[in-house]
Design a protein around this motif. Structure first.
Motif, mmCIF file in Angstrom:
data_model
loop_
_atom_site.group_PDB
_atom_site.id
_atom_site.type_symbol
_atom_site.label_atom_id
_atom_site.label_comp_id
_atom_site.label_asym_id
_atom_site.label_seq_id
_atom_site.Cartn_x
_atom_site.Cartn_y
_atom_site.Cartn_z
ATOM 1 N N GLY A 79 -4.030 -52.751 44.099
ATOM 2 C CA GLY A 79 -3.906 -54.386 43.713
ATOM 3 C C GLY A 79 -2.926 -54.724 44.674
ATOM 4 O O GLY A 79 -2.178 -54.247 45.288
ATOM 5 N N LYS A 80 -2.711 -56.115 44.508
ATOM 6 C CA LYS A 80 -1.657 -56.951 45.404
ATOM 7 C C LYS A 80 -0.422 -56.802 44.857
ATOM 8 O O LYS A 80 0.575 -56.831 45.670
ATOM 9 C CB LYS A 80 -1.940 -58.416 45.302
ATOM 10 C CG LYS A 80 -3.482 -58.811 45.995
ATOM 11 C CD LYS A 80 -3.605 -60.258 45.794
ATOM 12 C CE LYS A 80 -4.850 -60.623 46.775
ATOM 13 N NZ LYS A 80 -5.191 -62.120 46.733
ATOM 14 N N LYS A 81 -0.209 -56.479 43.384
ATOM 15 C CA LYS A 81 0.892 -56.654 42.942
ATOM 16 C C LYS A 81 1.543 -55.053 43.072
ATOM 17 O O LYS A 81 1.046 -53.868 42.699
ATOM 18 C CB LYS A 81 1.115 -56.626 41.426
ATOM 19 C CG LYS A 81 0.556 -58.162 40.992
ATOM 20 C CD LYS A 81 1.063 -57.870 39.511
ATOM 21 C CE LYS A 81 0.423 -59.498 38.861
ATOM 22 N NZ LYS A 81 0.449 -59.620 37.592
ATOM 23 N N GLY A 82 2.757 -55.109 43.697
ATOM 24 C CA GLY A 82 3.465 -53.870 44.229
ATOM 25 C C GLY A 82 4.305 -54.331 45.256
ATOM 26 O O GLY A 82 4.815 -55.322 45.743
ATOM 27 N N ILE A 83 5.034 -52.980 45.597
ATOM 28 C CA ILE A 83 6.022 -53.117 46.585
ATOM 29 C C ILE A 83 5.874 -51.863 47.589
ATOM 30 O O ILE A 83 5.899 -50.683 47.039
ATOM 31 C CB ILE A 83 7.547 -53.360 46.292
ATOM 32 C CG1 ILE A 83 8.298 -53.454 47.218
ATOM 33 C CG2 ILE A 83 7.866 -51.968 45.300
ATOM 34 C CD1 ILE A 83 9.833 -54.162 46.887
ATOM 35 N N SER A 84 5.926 -52.094 48.862
ATOM 36 C CA SER A 84 6.290 -50.844 49.877
ATOM 37 C C SER A 84 7.400 -50.903 50.338
ATOM 38 O O SER A 84 7.672 -51.801 51.078
ATOM 39 C CB SER A 84 4.905 -50.829 50.782
ATOM 40 O OG SER A 84 3.702 -50.777 50.203
ATOM 41 N N LEU A 85 8.291 -49.792 50.137
ATOM 42 C CA LEU A 85 9.565 -49.744 50.670
ATOM 43 C C LEU A 85 9.707 -48.926 51.989
ATOM 44 O O LEU A 85 9.036 -47.763 51.952
ATOM 45 C CB LEU A 85 10.571 -49.160 49.721
ATOM 46 C CG LEU A 85 10.767 -49.892 48.376
ATOM 47 C CD1 LEU A 85 11.648 -48.788 47.220
ATOM 48 C CD2 LEU A 85 11.472 -51.070 48.319
ATOM 49 N N THR A 86 10.159 -49.423 52.963
ATOM 50 C CA THR A 86 10.270 -48.541 54.180
ATOM 51 C C THR A 86 11.497 -47.442 53.746
ATOM 52 O O THR A 86 12.281 -47.472 52.716
ATOM 53 C CB THR A 86 11.058 -49.496 55.495
ATOM 54 O OG1 THR A 86 12.398 -49.946 54.807
ATOM 55 C CG2 THR A 86 10.094 -50.536 55.628
ATOM 56 N N MET A 87 11.671 -46.585 54.915
ATOM 57 C CA MET A 87 12.781 -45.358 54.604
ATOM 58 C C MET A 87 14.144 -45.987 54.422
ATOM 59 O O MET A 87 15.003 -45.675 53.541
ATOM 60 C CB MET A 87 12.435 -44.487 55.488
ATOM 61 C CG MET A 87 11.232 -43.362 55.654
ATOM 62 S SD MET A 87 11.084 -42.483 53.954
ATOM 63 C CE MET A 87 10.203 -43.642 52.881
ATOM 64 N N TRP A 90 14.334 -47.542 50.880
ATOM 65 C CA TRP A 90 14.150 -46.373 50.014
ATOM 66 C C TRP A 90 15.512 -45.643 49.797
ATOM 67 O O TRP A 90 15.928 -45.500 48.715
ATOM 68 C CB TRP A 90 12.834 -45.347 50.381
ATOM 69 C CG TRP A 90 13.173 -44.241 49.405
ATOM 70 C CD1 TRP A 90 13.487 -42.879 49.671
ATOM 71 C CD2 TRP A 90 12.665 -43.970 48.032
ATOM 72 N NE1 TRP A 90 13.611 -41.965 48.766
ATOM 73 C CE2 TRP A 90 13.270 -42.712 47.692
ATOM 74 C CE3 TRP A 90 12.276 -45.230 46.976
ATOM 75 C CZ2 TRP A 90 13.007 -42.396 46.349
ATOM 76 C CZ3 TRP A 90 12.272 -44.404 45.790
ATOM 77 C CH2 TRP A 90 12.735 -43.235 45.417
ATOM 78 N N ASN A 91 16.167 -45.367 51.044
ATOM 79 C CA ASN A 91 17.379 -44.696 50.925
ATOM 80 C C ASN A 91 18.363 -45.627 50.376
ATOM 81 O O ASN A 91 19.448 -45.258 49.653
ATOM 82 C CB ASN A 91 17.811 -44.231 52.533
ATOM 83 C CG ASN A 91 17.233 -43.184 53.006
ATOM 84 O OD1 ASN A 91 16.558 -42.233 52.309
ATOM 85 N ND2 ASN A 91 16.661 -43.143 54.257
ATOM 86 N N ILE A 92 18.387 -46.967 50.484
ATOM 87 C CA ILE A 92 19.378 -47.780 49.917
ATOM 88 C C ILE A 92 19.305 -47.951 48.429
ATOM 89 O O ILE A 92 20.127 -47.787 47.635
ATOM 90 C CB ILE A 92 19.234 -49.249 50.497
ATOM 91 C CG1 ILE A 92 19.810 -49.354 51.679
ATOM 92 C CG2 ILE A 92 20.067 -50.264 49.719
ATOM 93 C CD1 ILE A 92 19.469 -50.689 52.476
ATOM 94 N N LEU A 93 17.881 -47.812 47.921
ATOM 95 C CA LEU A 93 17.591 -47.995 46.486
ATOM 96 C C LEU A 93 17.995 -46.577 45.756
ATOM 97 O O LEU A 93 18.616 -46.458 44.903
ATOM 98 C CB LEU A 93 16.303 -48.135 46.163
ATOM 99 C CG LEU A 93 15.650 -48.115 44.763
ATOM 100 C CD1 LEU A 93 16.528 -49.366 44.105
ATOM 101 C CD2 LEU A 93 14.219 -48.201 44.619
#
Length: 108
Positions: A79-87, A90-93
């Motif tokens: 679906g449209k709801k979501g998030i794609s984190l770059t590397m 992702w590393n910061i999170l």
């Protein structure tokens, strides 16, 4: 411009998971996602009935994708709801997980 558009790198992730607090923990899985044409999609875990975490190759970049899915014609589709984190994101999170856990524990 109405101000309602999103920046290219920004996507919202709804905070409501739709699951009740009494549900059993979601099952962790590690499998290729057969519901998409993208053969580089590896499902890491289902975090609720219609949400999953996967790692995939999108436009030549590896991303960690946290997304809601819906069923259409018997297939699960993203679906449209979501998030794609770059590397980098992702590393910061990942580097701040302990701080996040600490604040969650203090406020629960």
């Amino acid at each position: 411009m109405s101000g309602r558009g999103k920046r290219k790198d920004d996507e919202e992730f709804a905070s409501d998971d739709g699951g009740g607090g009494g549900d059993a923990p979601p099952k962790k899985t590690l499998k290729k996602d057969s519901s998409s044409d993208d053969s580089d999609n590896v499902v890491i875990c289902d975090i609720s009935k219609n949400r999953r975490v996967s790692v995939r190759n999108w436009q030549g970049r590896i991303v960690v994708d946290i997304r809601e899915f819906y069923v259409k014609d018997g297939k699960q589709l993203p679906g449209k709801k979501g998030i794609s984190l770059t590397m980098d994101q992702w590393n910061i999170l990942r580097d701040h997980v302990e701080e996040i856990d600490k604040v969650v524990n203090e406020n629960s």
